[in-house]
Motif scaffolding. Sequence first.
Motif, short mmCIF file in Angstrom:
data_model
loop_
_atom_site.label_atom_id
_atom_site.label_comp_id
_atom_site.label_asym_id
_atom_site.label_seq_id
_atom_site.Cartn_x
_atom_site.Cartn_y
_atom_site.Cartn_z
N GLY A 129 -2.40 7.86 10.19
CA GLY A 129 -3.83 7.47 10.31
C GLY A 129 -4.60 6.61 9.38
O GLY A 129 -5.39 5.87 9.58
N ALA A 130 -3.79 6.54 8.24
CA ALA A 130 -4.41 5.65 7.15
C ALA A 130 -3.22 4.88 6.40
O ALA A 130 -1.81 4.87 6.99
N GLY A 131 -3.33 4.39 5.18
CA GLY A 131 -2.29 3.56 4.60
C GLY A 131 -1.47 2.60 5.24
O GLY A 131 -2.16 2.00 6.46
N ILE A 132 -0.21 2.24 5.13
CA ILE A 132 0.66 1.12 5.73
C ILE A 132 0.63 1.58 7.16
O ILE A 132 0.60 0.56 7.71
N ALA A 176 -7.16 12.40 -5.37
CA ALA A 176 -7.21 11.07 -6.21
C ALA A 176 -5.84 10.20 -5.49
O ALA A 176 -4.90 10.97 -5.66
N LEU A 177 -6.04 9.08 -5.39
CA LEU A 177 -4.81 8.24 -4.88
C LEU A 177 -4.54 7.35 -6.06
O LEU A 177 -3.69 6.71 -5.91
N MET A 178 -5.46 7.14 -6.93
CA MET A 178 -5.43 6.21 -8.12
C MET A 178 -5.48 7.07 -9.34
O MET A 178 -6.54 7.77 -9.34
N PRO A 232 -9.74 -1.21 -2.86
CA PRO A 232 -9.65 -0.52 -4.14
C PRO A 232 -9.53 0.76 -3.87
O PRO A 232 -10.35 1.58 -4.04
N VAL A 233 -8.60 1.38 -2.88
CA VAL A 233 -8.29 2.86 -2.63
C VAL A 233 -8.28 3.69 -4.10
O VAL A 233 -7.55 3.48 -4.73
N MET A 234 -9.16 4.91 -4.00
CA MET A 234 -9.09 5.64 -5.21
C MET A 234 -8.91 7.20 -4.72
O MET A 234 -8.39 7.82 -5.54
N ALA A 253 2.57 12.32 0.98
CA ALA A 253 2.64 13.43 2.03
C ALA A 253 1.39 13.83 2.24
O ALA A 253 0.69 14.65 1.44
N GLU A 254 0.58 13.41 3.33
CA GLU A 254 -0.48 13.66 3.62
C GLU A 254 -1.04 13.82 5.21
O GLU A 254 0.01 13.63 5.92
N ASN A 255 -1.95 14.48 5.59
CA ASN A 255 -2.29 14.31 7.15
C ASN A 255 -3.92 14.45 7.01
O ASN A 255 -4.38 13.93 6.23
N ALA A 283 0.68 -1.27 -0.06
CA ALA A 283 -0.02 -0.01 0.27
C ALA A 283 0.65 1.36 0.08
O ALA A 283 2.06 1.11 -0.18
N GLY A 284 0.31 2.32 0.03
CA GLY A 284 0.97 3.73 0.34
C GLY A 284 0.96 4.17 1.84
O GLY A 284 0.30 3.42 2.62
N SER A 285 1.93 5.07 1.90
CA SER A 285 2.23 5.40 3.35
C SER A 285 1.67 6.75 3.87
O SER A 285 1.69 7.59 2.90
N GLY A 302 -11.40 2.50 6.21
CA GLY A 302 -11.29 1.41 5.10
C GLY A 302 -10.09 0.82 5.18
O GLY A 302 -10.09 -0.38 5.31
N CYS A 303 -8.76 1.35 5.48
CA CYS A 303 -7.48 0.62 5.54
C CYS A 303 -7.65 -0.23 6.84
O CYS A 303 -7.18 -1.59 6.91
N THR A 304 -8.09 0.28 7.89
CA THR A 304 -8.20 -0.61 9.26
C THR A 304 -9.26 -1.61 9.15
O THR A 304 -8.79 -2.71 9.71
C1 LIG Z 1 -1.94 6.16 1.90
C2 LIG Z 1 -3.23 6.04 1.84
N1 LIG Z 1 -3.93 4.81 1.52
C3 LIG Z 1 -5.23 4.86 1.85
C4 LIG Z 1 -5.69 6.05 1.99
C5 LIG Z 1 -7.30 6.19 2.12
O1 LIG Z 1 -7.90 6.29 3.51
C6 LIG Z 1 -5.22 7.39 2.28
N2 LIG Z 1 -5.90 8.37 2.86
N3 LIG Z 1 -3.82 7.07 2.07
#
Ligand SMILES: Cc1ncc(CO)c(N)n1
Length: 270
Positions: free
Chosen positions: A15-18, A113-115, A104-106, A41-43, A8-10, A208-210
Motif C-alpha cells: 500500500g505504501a513505499g516502494i 517513526a520511519l525516520m 520527507p517521510v517521517m 514489516a508493516e501492514n 525508499a522503503g518497502s 503521500g507516496c502515491t
Molecule cells: C515504506 C513506507 N514508506 C512510506 C510510508 C508512509 O506512507 C510508509 N507507511 N511505509
Amino acid sequence: MKKVLTIAGSDPTGGAGIQADIKTMSAHGVYAMSVIVSVVAENTMRVISIEDISLKVIRDQIDAVYEDIGTDAVKIGMLSNSEIMVAVAQKLREYSPLNIVLDPVMYAKGGNALMAENSIETLIKELLPLCDLITPNIPEAEKITNMKIHSIEDMKRASEKILNYGCKSVLLKGGHYIGEAIDILYDGKDFVTYETKRIKTKNTHGTGCTLSSSIASNLALGFSLKEAISLSKEYITKAIEKDINIGKGHGPVNHFYNFFKEEKIYENIK
Ligand SMILES: Cc1ncc(CO)c(N)n1
Ligand SMILES: Nc1ncnc2c1ncn2[C@@H]1O[C@H](COP(=O)(O)OP(=O)(O)OP(=O)(O)O)[C@@H](O)[C@H]1O
C-alpha cells in the motif's frame, strides 16, 4: 520510454513505499525502478519491524541504475537515518539526475517513526538543496520548520521557510488539515493552491507516496511542475475515491482504475 526511480522503503502489503511507487509509476506509463533502503514489516494497521539495508548495498543499487539505464526523474521516500541520507545525497551529487522529488517521510499512518528524529538536520542540510520539489505533509513541515501550522497562512509561511533551505519548490500537503484537501505549491515566486473536496474514507495508506511518485512520473513525461502537480492531484483524488477497501486498517488507494481512458492528455504515452 521515460524512466523513473524510487529510492525508499518497502511495504510487504503493497500500500505504501516502494510498492505504491511502482504501481503509481506503471499506471502513468513510465518505466519504474527502485532502490530499497529499508525493509519495513508493516501492514494497513501497524509497523512490526524495520531493517535498514547496508550503506554499501544502497550505494551499489544506485550505481546499478545509473551504470546501465539512467533516469528522467527520481522520487525519494523513506530514508530512515542520517547515514543513509548522506549516502543517497552523495550519489545524487555524483549522478546529478533531473527532476528530484523528495517526500520527507517521517511517520507511518499509525504513528510509528520511519525516520530517526535526530536526522532532520541532515535531511535539511544534505538533501533539500538537491531537490526540485519537496512534498511534506503538515506534521513533517512542522518538524522541518520548527513551527506550528494551524491555517493556510501558516502553510504559506512554512513553505517560504522550507524554500530557504535550498530546494527549488515546496508542495505542502493539507491531507492532515481540517476542511477540504488543500495542497499549496510555492516556487519562490507564486503560491498555487490545489483544492479538492475531502473524501470520507479511512483508506489513505500511501497517499503521500502515491502523490510524489505521480508528480515524478509527470515531470519525467515532460509536464511543467504546475501541470504535473495538477494532474497528480487529480490522480490521487481518483485513487482515493475509487475505494478498494483492502486490509483491516488504513487501506491502500486504487491504482487499477483506468484513469487514462478519462484523461485525453495521456493518449500519447510512448
Ligand atoms: C515504506 C513506507 N514508506 C512510506 C510510508 C508512509 O506512507 C510508509 N507507511 N511505509
Ligand atoms: N481524505 C482525503 N480526501 C481527498 N484528498 C486527500 C485525503 N487525504 C489526503 N488527501 C490528499 O492526498 C495527498 C497526500 O496527502 P497526505 O497529507 O495524506 O500525505 P501523507 O500524510 O504524506 O501520506 P502518507 O504518509 O500516508 O503516504 C494530498 O494531495 C492530500 O490533499
